[in-house]
Scaffold this active site. Sequence first.
Site, mmCIF file in Angstrom:
data_model
loop_
_atom_site.group_PDB
_atom_site.id
_atom_site.type_symbol
_atom_site.label_atom_id
_atom_site.label_comp_id
_atom_site.label_asym_id
_atom_site.label_seq_id
_atom_site.Cartn_x
_atom_site.Cartn_y
_atom_site.Cartn_z
ATOM 1 N N GLU A 103 0.806 -1.220 0.000
ATOM 2 C CA GLU A 103 0.000 0.000 0.000
ATOM 3 C C GLU A 103 0.839 1.270 0.000
ATOM 4 O O GLU A 103 0.318 2.357 -0.266
ATOM 5 C CB GLU A 103 -0.925 0.000 1.223
ATOM 6 C CG GLU A 103 -2.058 -1.018 1.131
ATOM 7 C CD GLU A 103 -2.888 -1.082 2.398
ATOM 8 O OE1 GLU A 103 -2.375 -0.694 3.471
ATOM 9 O OE2 GLU A 103 -4.043 -1.528 2.318
ATOM 10 N N GLU B 149 6.302 -22.111 8.397
ATOM 11 C CA GLU B 149 6.704 -21.228 9.496
ATOM 12 C C GLU B 149 7.654 -21.927 10.474
ATOM 13 O O GLU B 149 8.318 -21.267 11.275
ATOM 14 C CB GLU B 149 5.480 -20.725 10.249
ATOM 15 C CG GLU B 149 4.770 -21.759 11.083
ATOM 16 C CD GLU B 149 3.549 -21.196 11.794
ATOM 17 O OE1 GLU B 149 3.394 -21.517 12.984
ATOM 18 O OE2 GLU B 149 2.765 -20.452 11.177
#
Length: 308
Positions: free
Chosen positions: A88, A119
């Site tokens: 963004e 992970e």
Amino acid sequence: MDPSLSDRGHLLTEQANPASQNLDQLSPLELVDLFNREDQYCLTAVAQAREAIAAAIEYAAQAIAQGGRLFYIGAGTSGRLGVLDAAECPPTFCSDPEQVQGILAGGPAAMFRSSEGLEDRAEDGAAAIAEHQIGPRDFIVGITAGGTTPYVHGALAAARAAGAKTGFLACVPADQVAIAVDVDIRVPVGPELLSGSTRLKAGTVTKMVLNQISTGAMVRIGKVYGNRMVDVAVTNRKLEDRALRILSDLLGVDRQQAARLLEANGRSVKQALLQHWTGVDPASAADLLNQHQGQLRAALTASATALR
């Protein structure tokens, strides 16, 4: 792996929430009311972490100002939120896409497909630091709701070894998961209404913190004048309209005058403002901005001082 990171039942994010014991029996309106009540914890957690978040803003601004980068790194929901915040920044602040980056375990494909198994690989986190050539000018923020993600811990250890500044963002208190970093941001929001689903309050509070870090850093490096996004990228009609409104409002000119100013200054709102306020030609306005690292207010101050 550290045994303390493998037994996660004690973590705040993994515990059952007594407020939602009958979650599956609630009406839609009761669900909304319960979610809203629980989300209030996000505001409190951010307020209590204000000093750590402010420190992260300063580290991020310093990194970008000295030619370094701000990185977010995480897995699953936490990693996706980092990628989103980074993505963004260019359309909002006309920033170089290299300046703020998100690293997600599993790469771009993991944005849309579950890759949470990745992970557990601390070595992959360390490899990501090497791949992006992270070093002393960079600031990297590891994001992990429960605080234990090996991928994030491996990345932060490698980043510290490379001389980078490091931050840690987690939704558990430090006494549950300790880590050595330059800035430790803890935003515990309590157990989730849906036990263990950290895309809820933990995801919300994480997005809030990341918004503050990236926006605060962009303000600090001069992407904003007052509360206007003067580094807006004029790439579509909406943004052109925004640019013209900024010029019209701040300069007191009509849209036609604003449009001429914008075009004369290469569609740079910041440069158009400086050129109009100082009376110099567009090329000189561009030079003045460059001399002050794009800081409009600093360029204006220097110009006023020179005219005295």
